[in-house]
Design an enzyme around this catalytic site. Structure first.
Site, PDB file in Angstrom:
ATOM      1  N   ASP A  91       1.567 -49.773  -2.689  1.00  0.00           N
ATOM      2  CA  ASP A  91       0.675 -50.041  -3.816  1.00  0.00           C
ATOM      3  C   ASP A  91      -0.598 -50.720  -3.317  1.00  0.00           C
ATOM      4  OD1 ASP A  91       2.151 -52.437  -3.254  1.00  0.00           O
ATOM      5  OD2 ASP A  91       1.628 -53.239  -5.229  1.00  0.00           O
ATOM      6  N   GLU A 156       4.030 -55.020  -4.221  1.00  0.00           N
ATOM      7  CA  GLU A 156       3.605 -56.197  -3.472  1.00  0.00           C
ATOM      8  C   GLU A 156       2.347 -56.814  -4.058  1.00  0.00           C
ATOM      9  OE1 GLU A 156       1.690 -58.722  -0.457  1.00  0.00           O
ATOM     10  OE2 GLU A 156       0.868 -56.913  -1.392  1.00  0.00           O
TER      11      GLU A 156
END
Length: 465
Positions: A91, A156
């Site tokens: 991400d 994250e």
């Protein structure tokens, strides 16, 4: 022909192909914080799954979580050799403000031997390097020198809210001898670094309440407590004039620096005058008896991050504010516990609360500190691999910031963690025009390939804490 020469020839031959593949990965707008990109998150996970398959990895699965998926893969045929768990994330951060980008954030572009795109450095580029290093060794040798497991998450950048539960539920699946993470930076251009420790974090908000409403300072001033004065009194009590924290018991469990660590930091030749110029101050400030690097890497802090209350508009408003507040955070070091520190902060605030007000304390994020001894065999092996490729001594550093999930890995799986990154602090991760220096992409592939070979020479017993 040496193993390094073989790897060098392989990566040189495959460079353009690898860059084109990485560009396809970077073109996926896998922004975990924005709900409109949920389908892109799935697309990013599927791209990784396909890449793992192409590399020759096995047992590939996209594991669903309460949020975005985790992608797992492994190769476990190196009998009696260590197992490496490789963690990263697919991400990325949002791209705003878009008008400051010199090229489209999800249309990767190479300029001046730098690859520009959101996620180029943090963390898709670095994850991709590990996949390609494994692929190279499998193509060249037909096997790997160690066993590998990949755990690449999609949350994250939003604090990994579901990963700790995933780790707890999959401890057997994730069992390994060492965890390797490439999501950190180098000490500087051409200067590799292995980060062996990170500070932890805890934060609170202090809300002070006095009278039931703002009061006229002429009618009540001097006779009723001013909430801002009360707040300032509390905040002033936290530290002395040299920055030493005066919360009772705050330093009780702080692990002292080893003399070898202090010598290693001094050997880096850090220039404090350059830092002053960079940040625009005339003097540095901090705990007496410690250098700047020691203060920001290995000593705890208590910082006021914001203050609010009263009138701040144009001109003067003669009132005694009814309410005031502040946000504070503490960076913690081994062996401090965030829960214990928050308890001590609350006790300190209660003890120093002025008369005439009530105080409410709200707790925020907490993360434990992490450290793997810098003389650990896995840390030193990473240093050797860096030095073969970069031809300079490796720096052994701690990070002043916090990555809470690293501490969770350390605590739940009880494994040494090796943070070997290839990014630079100037690469604008989280900002417009994020980029990755391709010199470190090229060298990093070779470092990672060599590191797996270095780890194969260590026994599982040597890797145990």
């Amino acid at each position: 022909m040496s193993q390094l020469t073989i790897l060098d020839n392989y990566f040189a031959e495959k460079r353009e192909k690898h860059l084109e593949e990485l560009k396809k990965f970077l073109s996926i707008p896998s922004i975990s914080s924005l709900s409109e990109h949920k389908a892109d998150m799935q697309k990013g996970a599927e791209w990784l799954s396909d890449s793992f398959k192409q590399a020759g990895l096995e047992n590939i699965v996209i594991d669903e979580t309460k949020g975005h998926p985790v992608v797992y893969a492994d190769w476990l045929h190196a009998e009696d050799k260590p197992t490496v768990l490789i963690y990263g994330h697919y991400d990325v951060q949002p791209v705003d403000p878009l008008n400051l980008w010199e090229s489209e954030p999800f249309n990767p572009e190479v300029r001046d031997n730098k690859l520009y795109a959101r996620g180029a450095s943090d963390d898709k580029g670095q994850v991709f390097m590990h996949v390609k290093a494994v692929e190279a060794l499998l193509e060249l040798e037909g096997s790997l020198p160690v066993n590998v497991k990949f755990l690449i998450e999609g949350e994250e950048e939003v604090g990994s809210p579901n990963l700790e539960e995933y780790i707890e539920s999959n401890k057997d699946k994730l069992a390994a001898d060492v965890i390797v993470i490439s999501d950190t930076g180098m000490q500087g251009p051409g200067q590799p670094a292995v980060c062996y420790g990170l500070r932890g974090l805890c934060g609170v908000q202090i809300d002070v309440k006095g009278a039931k409403g703002d009061l006229h300072s002429g009618l009540y001033g001097g006779g009723v407590q001013n909430s801002i004065h009360a707040l300032v009194s509390i905040l002033e009590s936290f530290r002395d004039e040299e920055g030493t924290i005066e919360v009772e018991g705050f330093y009780d469990n702080v692990r002292p620096l080893m003399e070898e660590e202090r010598e290693a930091y001094a050997a880096l030749g850090f220039n404090e005058d350059e830092l002053k110029q960079e940040v625009g101050v005339t003097e540095l400030f901090g705990e007496k008896g410690y250098t700047h690097l020691e203060r920001v890497w290995a000593r705890p802090t208590l910082e006021i991050n914001g203050i609010f209350g009263g009138f701040s508009g144009e001109g003067i408003k003669t009132v005694l504010p009814s309410e005031a507040g502040a946000k504070i955070t503490c960076r913690l070091v081994p062996d401090q516990d965030p829960e214990e520190i928050v308890t001590k902060l609350k006790a300190h605030i209660e003890k120093h609360k002025p008369a005439g007000v009530t105080v409410k304390v709200t707790e925020f994020d907490k993360g434990k500190p992490f450290i793997t001894p810098f003389d650990h065999p896995a840390i030193q092996a990473a240093g050797r691999s860096y030095e073969k490729i970069y031809a300079v001594p490796t720096a052994y550093t701690r990070g002043g910031g916090s990555i809470p999930i690293v501490a969770a890995f350390d605590e739940i799986l009880e494994l040494p963690v090796v943070l070997m990154g290839f990014g630079l602090s100037t690469e604008n991760f989280h900002a417009p025009n994020e980029h990755f220096h391709l010199e470190n992409f090229d060298k990093g592939l070779r470092v990672i390939g060599d590191y797996y070979n270095e780890l194969s020479s260590l026994s599982k017993e040597e890797l145990k804490k």
